[in-house]
Design an enzyme around this catalytic site. Structure first.
Site, PDB file in Angstrom:
ATOM      1  N   ASP A   1      25.822 -18.894 -39.274  1.00 21.41           N
ATOM      2  CA  ASP A   1      27.205 -19.252 -39.567  1.00 21.41           C
ATOM      3  C   ASP A   1      27.660 -18.794 -40.956  1.00 21.41           C
ATOM      4  O   ASP A   1      28.789 -19.029 -41.353  1.00 21.41           O
ATOM      5  CB  ASP A   1      27.401 -20.773 -39.429  1.00 21.41           C
ATOM      6  CG  ASP A   1      26.443 -21.554 -40.328  1.00 21.41           C
ATOM      7  OD1 ASP A   1      25.745 -20.930 -41.149  1.00 21.41           O
ATOM      8  OD2 ASP A   1      26.392 -22.792 -40.180  1.00 21.41           O
ATOM      9  N   GLY A   2      26.726 -18.187 -41.704  1.00 23.29           N
ATOM     10  CA  GLY A   2      27.094 -17.696 -43.029  1.00 23.29           C
ATOM     11  C   GLY A   2      27.232 -18.782 -44.081  1.00 23.29           C
ATOM     12  O   GLY A   2      27.657 -18.516 -45.202  1.00 23.29           O
TER      13      GLY A   2
ATOM     14  N   ARG B   1      25.014 -17.580 -58.475  1.00 26.77           N
ATOM     15  CA  ARG B   1      23.796 -17.362 -59.246  1.00 26.77           C
ATOM     16  C   ARG B   1      23.818 -15.958 -59.847  1.00 26.77           C
ATOM     17  O   ARG B   1      24.589 -15.113 -59.409  1.00 26.77           O
ATOM     18  CB  ARG B   1      22.564 -17.548 -58.352  1.00 26.77           C
ATOM     19  CG  ARG B   1      22.443 -16.453 -57.295  1.00 26.77           C
ATOM     20  CD  ARG B   1      21.230 -16.634 -56.395  1.00 26.77           C
ATOM     21  NE  ARG B   1      21.097 -15.508 -55.497  1.00 26.77           N
ATOM     22  CZ  ARG B   1      20.302 -15.490 -54.426  1.00 26.77           C
ATOM     23  NH1 ARG B   1      19.587 -16.553 -54.109  1.00 26.77           N
ATOM     24  NH2 ARG B   1      20.224 -14.413 -53.664  1.00 26.77           N
TER      25      ARG B   1
ATOM     26  N   ASP C   1      11.851  -9.544 -47.662  1.00 26.00           N
ATOM     27  CA  ASP C   1      13.283  -9.569 -47.961  1.00 26.00           C
ATOM     28  C   ASP C   1      13.614 -10.616 -49.027  1.00 26.00           C
ATOM     29  O   ASP C   1      14.760 -10.711 -49.454  1.00 26.00           O
ATOM     30  CB  ASP C   1      14.111  -9.828 -46.697  1.00 26.00           C
ATOM     31  CG  ASP C   1      13.665 -11.060 -45.953  1.00 26.00           C
ATOM     32  OD1 ASP C   1      12.513 -11.070 -45.484  1.00 26.00           O
ATOM     33  OD2 ASP C   1      14.437 -12.030 -45.860  1.00 26.00           O
ATOM     34  N   ASN C   2      12.616 -11.375 -49.453  1.00 27.38           N
ATOM     35  CA  ASN C   2      12.846 -12.337 -50.533  1.00 27.38           C
ATOM     36  C   ASN C   2      12.141 -11.916 -51.818  1.00 27.38           C
ATOM     37  O   ASN C   2      12.032 -12.701 -52.749  1.00 27.38           O
ATOM     38  CB  ASN C   2      12.354 -13.739 -50.119  1.00 27.38           C
ATOM     39  CG  ASN C   2      13.258 -14.356 -49.057  1.00 27.38           C
ATOM     40  OD1 ASN C   2      14.425 -14.020 -48.966  1.00 27.38           O
ATOM     41  ND2 ASN C   2      12.711 -15.257 -48.262  1.00 27.38           N
TER      42      ASN C   2
HETATM   43  P1  AMP Z   1      16.343 -16.565 -45.857  1.00 27.15           P
HETATM   44  O1  AMP Z   1      15.262 -17.204 -45.065  1.00 27.15           O
HETATM   45  O2  AMP Z   1      17.363 -17.553 -46.407  1.00 27.15           O
HETATM   46  O3  AMP Z   1      15.833 -15.641 -46.915  1.00 27.15           O
HETATM   47  O4  AMP Z   1      17.184 -15.697 -44.824  1.00 27.15           O
HETATM   48  C1  AMP Z   1      16.649 -14.669 -44.045  1.00 27.15           C
HETATM   49  C2  AMP Z   1      17.771 -13.868 -43.472  1.00 27.15           C
HETATM   50  O5  AMP Z   1      18.618 -14.694 -42.660  1.00 27.15           O
HETATM   51  C3  AMP Z   1      18.688 -13.242 -44.500  1.00 27.15           C
HETATM   52  O6  AMP Z   1      19.123 -12.032 -43.985  1.00 27.15           O
HETATM   53  C4  AMP Z   1      19.808 -14.255 -44.600  1.00 27.15           C
HETATM   54  O7  AMP Z   1      20.990 -13.702 -45.119  1.00 27.15           O
HETATM   55  C5  AMP Z   1      19.960 -14.702 -43.162  1.00 27.15           C
HETATM   56  N1  AMP Z   1      20.501 -16.066 -43.064  1.00 27.15           N
HETATM   57  C6  AMP Z   1      19.922 -17.213 -43.444  1.00 27.15           C
HETATM   58  N2  AMP Z   1      20.721 -18.254 -43.215  1.00 27.15           N
HETATM   59  C7  AMP Z   1      21.852 -17.777 -42.672  1.00 27.15           C
HETATM   60  C8  AMP Z   1      23.088 -18.347 -42.218  1.00 27.15           C
HETATM   61  N3  AMP Z   1      23.308 -19.650 -42.264  1.00 27.15           N
HETATM   62  N4  AMP Z   1      24.006 -17.506 -41.709  1.00 27.15           N
HETATM   63  C9  AMP Z   1      23.803 -16.197 -41.630  1.00 27.15           C
HETATM   64  N5  AMP Z   1      22.672 -15.586 -42.036  1.00 27.15           N
HETATM   65  C10 AMP Z   1      21.707 -16.353 -42.558  1.00 27.15           C
HETATM   66 MG    MG Z   2      16.449 -14.446 -48.311  1.00 25.42          MG
END
Ligand code: AMP
Ligand code: MG
Length: 477
Positions: A122-123, A173, A249-250
């Protein structure tokens, strides 16, 4: 808006063009309100001349800097060991960049709504997880661990559905860069070699201009990324930090901690501790972090295989373990207040960690208490299980040439009294979810002064209560 334009510049990443990012339009939250402002840092960046309301409106997207393109980055990544071809900023945007002491910092907003890369998401971000990220960036910074830093957190009654409905939030941030290992992986696996090389050249010219034209510039670049990663992870280990989601990716290419999710600072010392409930195999346990760091570096190095020959790649990768081990050793030596190097020092450190593991001692409190051992006539506040080790430790200190005050200072400046423990965060989150934000101020105070004795904040230095063990953290945020 012109005053904003003077301070916040267009992010130079847009020079890279199509394929590297997508242009984005923000999706503002309704009736946002400020949860916390990091005044000191805003001031350092020259952003305090802008009113908090105006800054929030900028980050929320109800006002824009003229002629400024907001973007989301395109990247891939290995998640829990599996390659995922399309990730990208699914809920993050780069607003622009700012100059601090001749270094540029990205300004990024998280939770800003759907992007081209949102996939099924949901972004959005919820208040709980945004607050965790907001506080931890600062906690790490003041512990001397390179990290993204926090400018502001704001929230809204707009509902976001996770396991239940929660309030939406955004954080703003900064980081030296938001380019991740995954940005390089994306182009390599998509057979976009030209773009991979363009990205290398961009990173070199932006962050390493002196080396941008040397003949072995790509070797230099990879080597630098790997070295900064090894050093970063040594710092995590030394402060007892578990990241929880060490996917490629992190991983920042400039060795900063990025993307705080289900992280945790170690309470009782347990090397196999896993802080992320979603990590059922324990891939990202505390003791695995250094190996995963290397695994991630290998994944990155593989993407350089068309521009760096195999023997050189191997050689560069082999520097990781040395760099990591040396850094960690230095950090532990500081924690023990020791400057000279003796052959037995490694054993002394390992013996202490073994006792801490068997006796399940609190990681930070145990290290903090060690300076009592060498203070004359003062061994009262040390856990009795350490008595035998303390005799060796005291003897070892007699071999040091530095005076006792500087050794005690060295220890106290490397063994934090205050740590952002999960239970402290949980209390602050519970209060914030009820609309009361004072506890965030208290936590900000302790994390910004982690090495100081602050009698008024003594309760924040206590061991975690038993209920803390039940705080479950997963990837859902
Ligand atoms: P993360 O685990 O937060 O590092 O996210 C892994 C991937 O999922 C990244 O590409 C994020 O941008 C995407 N992502 C995480 N949460 C959301 C969300 N609520 N809506 C859209 N993309 C998400
Ligand atoms: Mg991430």
């Amino acid at each position: 808006m012109q005053n904003l334009r003077k301070i916040i510049k267009q992010n130079s990443f847009i020079d890279l063009g199509k394929g590297f990012y997508s242009n984005q339009v923000q999706e503002p939250l309704n009736e946002p309100y400020i949860v916390h402002l990091n005044n000191q840092f805003l001031n350092d960046l020259g952003l305090s001349s802008i009113s908090p309301k105006q800054l929030m409106d900028l980050f929320n997207g109800t006002i824009q800097i003229p002629n400024n393109q907001i973007i989301s980055m395109n990247y891939a990544g290995h998640q829990f060991g599996q390659y995922v071809r399309q990730l990208g900023d699914g809920r993050g945007i780069l607003i622009g960049e700012i100059n601090k002491n001749n270094k540029k910092l990205d300004i990024h907003v998280k939770g800003s709504g759907k992007t081209k890369y949102s996939r099924f998401g949901d972004g959005r971000a919820v208040l709980r997880s945004s607050l965790r990220e907001y506080l931890c960036g600062e906690a790490m910074h003041f512990l001397g661990v390179p990290s993204s830093r926090s400018l502001m957190i704001f929230s809204s009654k707009d509902p976001v559905y996770r396991e239940k409905s929660e309030d939406a939030a955004m954080i703003a941030r900064t980081a030296l860069t938001h380019i991740r290992f995954g940005n390089f992986e994306k182009f390599f696996y998509d057979n976009e070699q030209k773009k991979h090389q363009e990205l290398c050249d961009y990173v070199l010219s932006e962050y390493f201009p002196k080396e941008a034209d040397i003949s072995d510039k790509y070797e230099y670049l990879l080597n630098t990324i790997i070295s900064s990663t090894a050093k970063l992870i040594a710092r995590w280990q030394a402060v007892g930090f578990c990241h929880g989601v060490m996917n490629t990716d992190n991983m920042s290419i400039l060795g900063e901690t990025l993307d705080y999710g289900p992280y945790g600072f170690m309470d009782k010392f347990n090397p196999s501790h896993v802080c992320n409930l979603s990590d059922t195999s324990g891939r990202y346990s505390y003791e695995n972090q250094p190996y995963i760091g290397l695994w991630n570096c290998s994944a990155l190095a593989h993407t350089f295989s068309k521009i760096i020959d195999k023997p050189s790649l191997k050689k560069i990768l082999s520097s990781y373990e040395i760099e990591y081990a040396e850094s960690l050793f230095d950090l532990y030596k500081n924690k023990l207040g020791l400057k000279n190097n003796l052959e037995t020092d490694q054993d002394l450190i390992q013996e202490l960690l073994n006792i801490m593991k068997i006796e399940r001692l609190d990681y930070s409190r145990t290290f903090r208490s060690l300076s009592n051992v060498i203070k004359e006539n003062n061994s009262i506040r040390l856990n009795p299980v350490l008595n035998e080790w303390a005799v060796k430790f005291t003897k070892r200190h007699k071999e040091e040439r530095t005076d006792i005050t500087s050794r005690i200072n060295l220890m106290n400046n490397n063994n934090p009294k205050y740590i952002l423990r999960n239970y402290l965060l949980q209390i602050a989150i519970d209060k914030a979810e009820e609309g009361s934000f004072e506890e965030i101020d208290n936590l900000m105070h302790i994390i910004k002064n982690p090495y100081d004795e602050m009698p008024d904040y003594e309760k924040y230095a206590k061991e975690s209560p038993d209920w803390a063990a039940d705080i479950g953290l997963s990837c859902s945020s």
